[in-house]
Write an enzyme that holds these catalytic residues in place. Sequence first.
Site, PDB file in Angstrom:
ATOM      1  N   TYR A   1     101.666  83.175   6.099  1.00  7.11           N
ATOM      2  CA  TYR A   1     100.721  82.077   5.908  1.00  7.11           C
ATOM      3  C   TYR A   1      99.902  82.177   4.625  1.00  7.11           C
ATOM      4  CZ  TYR A   1     102.323  81.784  10.613  1.00  7.11           C
ATOM      5  OH  TYR A   1     103.157  81.742  11.693  1.00  7.11           O
TER       6      TYR A   1
ATOM      7  N   HIS B   1     103.454  89.227  14.569  1.00  7.14           N
ATOM      8  CA  HIS B   1     103.159  88.957  15.976  1.00  7.14           C
ATOM      9  C   HIS B   1     104.407  89.141  16.836  1.00  7.14           C
ATOM     10  CE1 HIS B   1     100.329  86.477  13.545  1.00  7.14           C
ATOM     11  NE2 HIS B   1      99.458  86.986  14.395  1.00  7.14           N
TER      12      HIS B   1
ATOM     13  N   HIS C   1     107.879  82.453  19.356  1.00  6.24           N
ATOM     14  CA  HIS C   1     106.911  82.374  20.462  1.00  6.24           C
ATOM     15  C   HIS C   1     107.321  81.366  21.541  1.00  6.24           C
ATOM     16  CE1 HIS C   1     104.072  85.022  18.567  1.00  6.24           C
ATOM     17  NE2 HIS C   1     103.917  84.240  17.520  1.00  6.24           N
TER      18      HIS C   1
END
Length: 334
Positions: A318, A192, A154
């Site tokens: 996670y 993501h 990111h």
Amino acid sequence: MRRFFSPAQVRHAPAQELHNGAFTDYAEKPSRAQAILDAIGGAEEPHDHGVQPIEAVHDPDYLAFLRDAAHLWKEAGRVGEAIPYAFPIVGRRPLALSRIDALLGRYAFDATTPLTTQTWAAGYASAQSALAATHAVMAGDRAAFALCRPPGHHAGRDYCGGYCHINVAAVAAQAAREAGIAKVAVLDIDYHHGNGTQDIFWERGDVFYASIHADPATDYPFYWGHADEVGEGAGEGTTLNLPLPQGTCLDAFRAAQGAALEAIAHFGAELLLVSFGADTWEGDPISSFRLRTDDYPLLARDIASAGLPTAIVMEGGYAIDALGHNVAAFLSGF
């Protein structure tokens, strides 16, 4: 398969993040790394390739900010971690601002990525792990794994976000290019979209970026990763986004990955970097795909069948109790 990790990577340990309108425990915990190490049987410490490979990808003022932000925060009399709260989304221009609040908004795109006094050291070490894995495959290894924590995809040239500060996949890809690899591909299979990696290579024709991820119409990072984003200028056609709906299972994910691998082969890549996120697992607390642990070896075998030297860099994931098993399962496919 050689595996790389530095103990310095666990030093970045924020207590909280701002998520869904409230402060909550920081999801990208140092214990993620230990869970993976326990499952894969440890890792060797990477050689230090210095800061130059990082500087080849990231803006120098941004890197200075990463080094200084937490100290400037404390000098301003603040407690806790440095978190931005104001962002220059209109009329963004290079103003000479010195207040830490302004710098945070200038160099970040969300409030979920706190900075601590150890952020730079951990991110630097994470990049060294990615570089070590890449140099291993350039030296002849079939595949190598970098336990990159914090993750990186990111982070853009001059901004952080999504728990990412230094874009380790981009650093590794650029290092491969500078070592003489004519065409490099990045296959991003995190839940993501890797907006930072896409952004860094958006106008480049020598690095192909393919991403399979949750549809940004419903999932973070929202503003990037739509199917019509294909690159610009010399990079037009070297970005491929394959967004998938929440609830995606193996068959649809594998078909998308097959399309990405076909495009990478057509591009003529000589080296492959895999940004691997285990947050595609069915029990991940912040994601909504439905891959199972037993799916990961199959996906990895499909990637291995491309026959490219492959450096795997760790991104998200996670569900800490299952994380190590999922990573070990993926690596077993190579």
